[in-house]
Scaffold this active site. Structure first.
Site, PDB file in Angstrom:
ATOM      1  N   LYS A 120     -87.975  52.875 -49.849  1.00  0.00           N
ATOM      2  CA  LYS A 120     -87.696  52.083 -48.651  1.00  0.00           C
ATOM      3  C   LYS A 120     -88.658  50.893 -48.554  1.00  0.00           C
ATOM      4  O   LYS A 120     -88.241  49.763 -48.295  1.00  0.00           O
ATOM      5  CB  LYS A 120     -87.830  52.961 -47.396  1.00  0.00           C
ATOM      6  CG  LYS A 120     -87.322  52.276 -46.149  1.00  0.00           C
ATOM      7  CD  LYS A 120     -87.720  52.999 -44.905  1.00  0.00           C
ATOM      8  CE  LYS A 120     -89.163  52.726 -44.614  1.00  0.00           C
ATOM      9  NZ  LYS A 120     -89.678  53.224 -43.377  1.00  0.00           N
ATOM     10  N   ASP A 138     -83.991  53.096 -43.103  1.00  0.00           N
ATOM     11  CA  ASP A 138     -84.970  53.813 -42.288  1.00  0.00           C
ATOM     12  C   ASP A 138     -84.211  54.698 -41.299  1.00  0.00           C
ATOM     13  O   ASP A 138     -82.987  54.845 -41.393  1.00  0.00           O
ATOM     14  CB  ASP A 138     -85.910  52.827 -41.572  1.00  0.00           C
ATOM     15  CG  ASP A 138     -85.208  52.082 -40.443  1.00  0.00           C
ATOM     16  OD1 ASP A 138     -83.965  52.177 -40.333  1.00  0.00           O
ATOM     17  OD2 ASP A 138     -85.894  51.409 -39.659  1.00  0.00           O
TER      18      ASP A 138
END
Ligand code: SF4
Length: 255
Positions: A120, A138
């Site tokens: 991420k 997220d």
């Protein structure tokens, strides 16, 4: 969602916010990388508060290593997991000095080889610093994609793979910012604000949240109906609703 619906979904988010970007404050790719590493399981606001004074003094890996782990830990102690994060930021800064001549990498593999940098974080840096069409998933993006039916998946990786497949041009570069901001400010975790959502008719989430006035009216109606169900005893005292009924009549928590 059909291809046309996906296009319309992003067209509307883009119309509402033509130039979305990260809410993390940074001055160059290095400070962006540090801020994103610090933002794991923390809010952007809390990271900005800690990093504002830090980034006034430090905006280069060498300066960070000179600052040292103890001083960094002290500077970021208001952010969750600050011990581990301080260790990782010093280690990744040292790695940038040793391996990269202090430059932030432009490839996923190189980014993910740095301490504390996962998929991420790499996606955010590739997108925000280097303009790549990546989809950082997220908690907000994961929720929005599943709730709406845009890109359902059991894991962030599955959702990311679906976004890769379905997001059309010209929305690919900014898609993840739109989804994060939509999840943070409209499609909130506890109570999505469906009544003011620009994609309400495209979203598959069924129990849409009604406007606050409507919810206030139903709460008042429920309270009134509970009051009228109370019974008077022969002695004139009000008997409360039996326990079994009370638990049934509790307002259902809105999703
Ligand atoms: S309609 Fe509600 S659940 Fe659907 S995207 Fe909008 S805020 Fe989220």
């Amino acid at each position: 969602m059909t291809r046309d619906q996906v296009f319309e979904f992003f067209r509307r988010l883009a119309e509402a916010n033509p130039s979305p970007t990260t809410e993390l404050e940074y001055s160059n790719p290095y400070t962006l990388l540090v801020a994103v590493v610090l933002s794991a399981q923390a809010t952007d606001a809390s990271v900005n508060i800690a990093c504002r004074p830090l980034f006034e003094r430090i905006d280069h890996p060498r300066q960070m290593v000179e600052l040292g782990e103890d001083a960094l830990r002290d500077a970021i102690k208001t952010i969750g997991l600050f011990n581990t994060k301080a260790r990782n930021v010093i280690a990744l800064s040292q790695a940038l000095i040793d391996r990269r001549n202090c430059e932030v990498p432009r490839t996923r593999d190189e980014l993910q080889s740095l301490p504390g940098v996962g998929r991420k974080t790499a996606n955010v840096v590739l997108n925000t610093a280097w303009g790549e069409e990546t989809f950082a998933v997220d908690t907000h993006v994961f929720r929005v994609c599943n709730r709406t039916g845009l890109a359902p998946g059991k894991t962030p990786e599955e959702v990311e793979a679906k976004l890769e497949k379905i997001v059309p041009q010209p929305f690919r570069r900014d898609a993840h910012h739109w989804l994060i901001l939509h999840g943070r400010y409209t499609c909130k975790a506890r109570l999505p604000e469906c009544w003011r959502c620009p994609v309400i008719d495209l979203c598959r989430y069924k129990p849409k949240t009604p406007p606050p006035e409507e919810r206030a009216r139903s709460t008042a109606a429920r309270t009134a109906s509970r009051g009228s169900s109370a019974t008077r005893t022969a002695t004139g005292r009000t008997a409360s609703t039996p326990r079994a009924n009370r638990s049934r009549s509790r307002p259902t928590r809105l999703p």
